[in-house]
Write a protein that holds these residues in place. Sequence first.
Motif, PDB file in Angstrom:
ATOM      1  N   MET A   1      42.969 134.509 -27.981  1.00 45.96           N
ATOM      2  CA  MET A   1      43.199 133.463 -26.973  1.00 45.96           C
ATOM      3  C   MET A   1      44.484 133.758 -26.224  1.00 45.96           C
ATOM      4  SD  MET A   1      43.121 129.365 -27.579  1.00 45.96           S
ATOM      5  CE  MET A   1      43.290 128.214 -26.228  1.00 45.96           C
ATOM      6  N   ILE A   2      44.416 133.682 -24.877  1.00 46.96           N
ATOM      7  CA  ILE A   2      45.583 134.012 -24.071  1.00 46.96           C
ATOM      8  C   ILE A   2      46.740 133.073 -24.357  1.00 46.96           C
ATOM      9  CG2 ILE A   2      46.439 133.882 -21.701  1.00 46.96           C
ATOM     10  CD1 ILE A   2      44.108 135.419 -20.798  1.00 46.96           C
ATOM     11  N   GLY A   3      46.444 131.824 -24.605  1.00 49.65           N
ATOM     12  CA  GLY A   3      47.555 130.931 -24.925  1.00 49.65           C
ATOM     13  C   GLY A   3      47.294 129.524 -24.450  1.00 49.65           C
ATOM     14  N   SER A   4      47.773 128.554 -25.191  1.00 50.49           N
ATOM     15  CA  SER A   4      47.662 127.159 -24.798  1.00 50.49           C
ATOM     16  C   SER A   4      49.055 126.653 -24.487  1.00 50.49           C
ATOM     17  CB  SER A   4      47.017 126.352 -25.931  1.00 50.49           C
ATOM     18  OG  SER A   4      47.763 126.497 -27.115  1.00 50.49           O
ATOM     19  N   GLY A   5      49.115 125.574 -23.743  1.00 57.07           N
ATOM     20  CA  GLY A   5      50.404 125.033 -23.369  1.00 57.07           C
ATOM     21  C   GLY A   5      51.126 125.851 -22.326  1.00 57.07           C
ATOM     22  N   VAL A   6      50.406 126.794 -21.685  1.00 55.07           N
ATOM     23  CA  VAL A   6      50.996 127.632 -20.645  1.00 55.07           C
ATOM     24  C   VAL A   6      50.606 127.056 -19.291  1.00 55.07           C
ATOM     25  CG1 VAL A   6      51.058 129.959 -19.663  1.00 55.07           C
ATOM     26  CG2 VAL A   6      50.823 129.645 -22.128  1.00 55.07           C
ATOM     27  N   PRO A   7      51.534 126.965 -18.325  1.00 54.63           N
ATOM     28  CA  PRO A   7      51.179 126.465 -16.997  1.00 54.63           C
ATOM     29  C   PRO A   7      49.999 127.234 -16.407  1.00 54.63           C
ATOM     30  CG  PRO A   7      53.549 126.738 -17.195  1.00 54.63           C
ATOM     31  CD  PRO A   7      52.941 127.344 -18.433  1.00 54.63           C
ATOM     32  N   ARG A   8      49.204 126.551 -15.567  1.00 53.90           N
ATOM     33  CA  ARG A   8      47.988 127.168 -15.036  1.00 53.90           C
ATOM     34  C   ARG A   8      48.281 128.459 -14.288  1.00 53.90           C
ATOM     35  NH1 ARG A   8      44.400 124.238 -10.598  1.00 53.90           N
ATOM     36  NH2 ARG A   8      45.555 125.632  -9.229  1.00 53.90           N
ATOM     37  N   ASP A   9      49.384 128.492 -13.519  1.00 50.71           N
ATOM     38  CA  ASP A   9      49.729 129.719 -12.809  1.00 50.71           C
ATOM     39  C   ASP A   9      49.929 130.873 -13.777  1.00 50.71           C
ATOM     40  OD1 ASP A   9      49.547 128.416 -10.445  1.00 50.71           O
ATOM     41  OD2 ASP A   9      51.714 128.269 -10.079  1.00 50.71           O
ATOM     42  N   GLY A  10      50.543 130.567 -14.933  1.00 51.43           N
ATOM     43  CA  GLY A  10      50.752 131.604 -15.934  1.00 51.43           C
ATOM     44  C   GLY A  10      49.444 132.082 -16.523  1.00 51.43           C
ATOM     45  N   LEU A  11      48.504 131.167 -16.754  1.00 50.79           N
ATOM     46  CA  LEU A  11      47.197 131.543 -17.279  1.00 50.79           C
ATOM     47  C   LEU A  11      46.428 132.386 -16.266  1.00 50.79           C
ATOM     48  CD1 LEU A  11      46.097 128.206 -18.995  1.00 50.79           C
ATOM     49  CD2 LEU A  11      46.956 130.277 -20.099  1.00 50.79           C
ATOM     50  N   THR A  12      46.565 132.039 -14.994  1.00 47.42           N
ATOM     51  CA  THR A  12      45.913 132.824 -13.944  1.00 47.42           C
ATOM     52  C   THR A  12      46.477 134.236 -13.909  1.00 47.42           C
ATOM     53  OG1 THR A  12      45.458 130.872 -12.582  1.00 47.42           O
ATOM     54  CG2 THR A  12      45.497 133.006 -11.460  1.00 47.42           C
ATOM     55  N   ASP A  13      47.805 134.344 -13.981  1.00 40.31           N
ATOM     56  CA  ASP A  13      48.445 135.670 -13.955  1.00 40.31           C
ATOM     57  C   ASP A  13      47.993 136.509 -15.133  1.00 40.31           C
ATOM     58  OD1 ASP A  13      49.821 135.006 -11.669  1.00 40.31           O
ATOM     59  OD2 ASP A  13      51.699 134.514 -12.697  1.00 40.31           O
ATOM     60  N   ARG A  14      47.961 135.923 -16.307  1.00 36.15           N
ATOM     61  CA  ARG A  14      47.565 136.674 -17.493  1.00 36.15           C
ATOM     62  C   ARG A  14      46.090 137.064 -17.435  1.00 36.15           C
ATOM     63  NH1 ARG A  14      50.606 133.689 -22.586  1.00 36.15           N
ATOM     64  NH2 ARG A  14      52.640 133.428 -21.579  1.00 36.15           N
ATOM     65  N   SER A  15      45.257 136.158 -16.945  1.00 36.43           N
ATOM     66  CA  SER A  15      43.831 136.477 -16.801  1.00 36.43           C
ATOM     67  C   SER A  15      43.641 137.614 -15.809  1.00 36.43           C
ATOM     68  CB  SER A  15      43.058 135.236 -16.343  1.00 36.43           C
ATOM     69  OG  SER A  15      43.162 134.193 -17.287  1.00 36.43           O
ATOM     70  N   TYR A  16      44.380 137.546 -14.723  1.00 37.06           N
ATOM     71  CA  TYR A  16      44.309 138.585 -13.699  1.00 37.06           C
ATOM     72  C   TYR A  16      44.720 139.945 -14.277  1.00 37.06           C
ATOM     73  CZ  TYR A  16      46.414 141.490 -10.055  1.00 37.06           C
ATOM     74  OH  TYR A  16      46.793 142.551  -9.277  1.00 37.06           O
ATOM     75  N   GLU A  17      45.833 139.972 -14.978  1.00 34.49           N
ATOM     76  CA  GLU A  17      46.322 141.240 -15.534  1.00 34.49           C
ATOM     77  C   GLU A  17      45.335 141.817 -16.548  1.00 34.49           C
ATOM     78  OE1 GLU A  17      50.081 140.080 -17.057  1.00 34.49           O
ATOM     79  OE2 GLU A  17      51.008 139.877 -15.068  1.00 34.49           O
ATOM     80  N   THR A  18      44.766 140.951 -17.388  1.00 34.86           N
ATOM     81  CA  THR A  18      43.808 141.414 -18.398  1.00 34.86           C
ATOM     82  C   THR A  18      42.558 141.989 -17.738  1.00 34.86           C
ATOM     83  OG1 THR A  18      44.578 139.780 -20.011  1.00 34.86           O
ATOM     84  CG2 THR A  18      42.394 140.717 -20.367  1.00 34.86           C
ATOM     85  N   LEU A  19      42.011 141.268 -16.765  1.00 34.64           N
ATOM     86  CA  LEU A  19      40.790 141.725 -16.099  1.00 34.64           C
ATOM     87  C   LEU A  19      41.054 142.987 -15.276  1.00 34.64           C
ATOM     88  CD1 LEU A  19      39.366 138.262 -14.983  1.00 34.64           C
ATOM     89  CD2 LEU A  19      38.545 139.723 -16.847  1.00 34.64           C
ATOM     90  N   ARG A  20      42.208 143.043 -14.636  1.00 32.93           N
ATOM     91  CA  ARG A  20      42.549 144.240 -13.847  1.00 32.93           C
ATOM     92  C   ARG A  20      42.647 145.461 -14.756  1.00 32.93           C
ATOM     93  NH1 ARG A  20      46.980 147.041 -11.445  1.00 32.93           N
ATOM     94  NH2 ARG A  20      46.728 147.346  -9.194  1.00 32.93           N
ATOM     95  N   ASP A  21      43.304 145.303 -15.897  1.00 38.18           N
ATOM     96  CA  ASP A  21      43.417 146.417 -16.848  1.00 38.18           C
ATOM     97  C   ASP A  21      42.041 146.866 -17.323  1.00 38.18           C
ATOM     98  OD1 ASP A  21      46.163 146.458 -16.685  1.00 38.18           O
ATOM     99  OD2 ASP A  21      46.500 145.330 -18.540  1.00 38.18           O
ATOM    100  N   ARG A  22      41.162 145.934 -17.577  1.00 41.13           N
ATOM    101  CA  ARG A  22      39.820 146.275 -18.059  1.00 41.13           C
ATOM    102  C   ARG A  22      39.015 147.031 -17.000  1.00 41.13           C
ATOM    103  NH1 ARG A  22      37.594 140.930 -21.390  1.00 41.13           N
ATOM    104  NH2 ARG A  22      39.276 140.856 -22.945  1.00 41.13           N
ATOM    105  N   ILE A  23      39.230 146.692 -15.749  1.00 41.14           N
ATOM    106  CA  ILE A  23      38.543 147.415 -14.674  1.00 41.14           C
ATOM    107  C   ILE A  23      39.103 148.827 -14.553  1.00 41.14           C
ATOM    108  CG2 ILE A  23      38.189 147.524 -12.168  1.00 41.14           C
ATOM    109  CD1 ILE A  23      38.149 144.427 -12.205  1.00 41.14           C
ATOM    110  N   LEU A  24      40.425 148.955 -14.610  1.00 37.38           N
ATOM    111  CA  LEU A  24      41.058 150.257 -14.411  1.00 37.38           C
ATOM    112  C   LEU A  24      40.769 151.233 -15.546  1.00 37.38           C
ATOM    113  CD1 LEU A  24      44.536 149.292 -12.901  1.00 37.38           C
ATOM    114  CD2 LEU A  24      42.515 150.154 -11.717  1.00 37.38           C
ATOM    115  N   ASP A  25      40.596 150.720 -16.763  1.00 42.42           N
ATOM    116  CA  ASP A  25      40.350 151.653 -17.872  1.00 42.42           C
ATOM    117  C   ASP A  25      38.868 151.746 -18.257  1.00 42.42           C
ATOM    118  OD1 ASP A  25      39.767 149.462 -19.523  1.00 42.42           O
ATOM    119  OD2 ASP A  25      41.708 149.503 -20.526  1.00 42.42           O
ATOM    120  N   GLY A  26      38.004 151.118 -17.467  1.00 39.21           N
ATOM    121  CA  GLY A  26      36.578 151.299 -17.666  1.00 39.21           C
ATOM    122  C   GLY A  26      35.921 150.339 -18.636  1.00 39.21           C
ATOM    123  N   ARG A  27      36.669 149.432 -19.240  1.00 33.94           N
ATOM    124  CA  ARG A  27      36.029 148.466 -20.134  1.00 33.94           C
ATOM    125  C   ARG A  27      35.111 147.521 -19.354  1.00 33.94           C
ATOM    126  NH1 ARG A  27      40.974 145.953 -23.216  1.00 33.94           N
ATOM    127  NH2 ARG A  27      42.084 146.763 -21.381  1.00 33.94           N
TER     128      ARG A  27
END
Length: 224
Positions: free
Chosen positions: A1-27
């Motif tokens: 789980m990315i995290g609870s109690g984190v501001p929505r902007d922070g959750l968006t940033d983390r989701s973005y970074e995770t998905l971007r990494d998965r695209i770049l490395d082929g997952r």
Amino acid sequence: MIGSGVPRDGLTDRSYETLRDRILDGRLAPAERLQIDRLSKELGVSHTPVREALNRLVSEKLVTLAPYKGFSVTPLLDVESLRLLLEARRVIELGALERSVVLATSSDLEGIRQVLAKLDGLVAGPELDIVSFNQLDAEFHQMTITPCRNPYLVGSYDDLRVHLQIARYYRGRPAADSQQAQTEHHAIVDALAAGDRDTLIAAASRHIDTVSERLAGEGAEVPA
């Protein structure tokens, strides 16, 4: 789980970074459908941060959004699109290097050499880690143009290089190709450190030619 109690902007940033990494490395593979509900469960966040992250990736052309179909990973570039991308890269990268060769500091050069040494280590290993090499290769080139001190040039280059990084991942990278790339990388760094504009531009141009010839010659299909 990315995290609870984190501001929505922070959750968006983390989701973005995770998905971007998965695209770049082929997952997440080219053309793969991206279901918000599934991704929301995987990342441990609500639908809103995932949707916002995907829309950000759409703006970077890493994800496409089609009516009635939703989000999907952008397909691999075809040969003609790849040729146009490399043509744009040449204009942006060489233009940035013309400024970098004048403005690069000793600190800039030290950072570039550290990445170059890591690439040397990968090439010298018994089996090439393609994903790590491509990631460091992208970092190396980004660091050579960053000293141009022009955020618009750097940003434009960054928009292009992610698609090139994905193309490289799906075409593989033979050990001999990586060794040649490292020889060319060293020539670029030597010229940059010497402040030799003409030699730098010639070395970088040769390197781009090599990449263009290899990728164009291999086509644009994902291996079965």
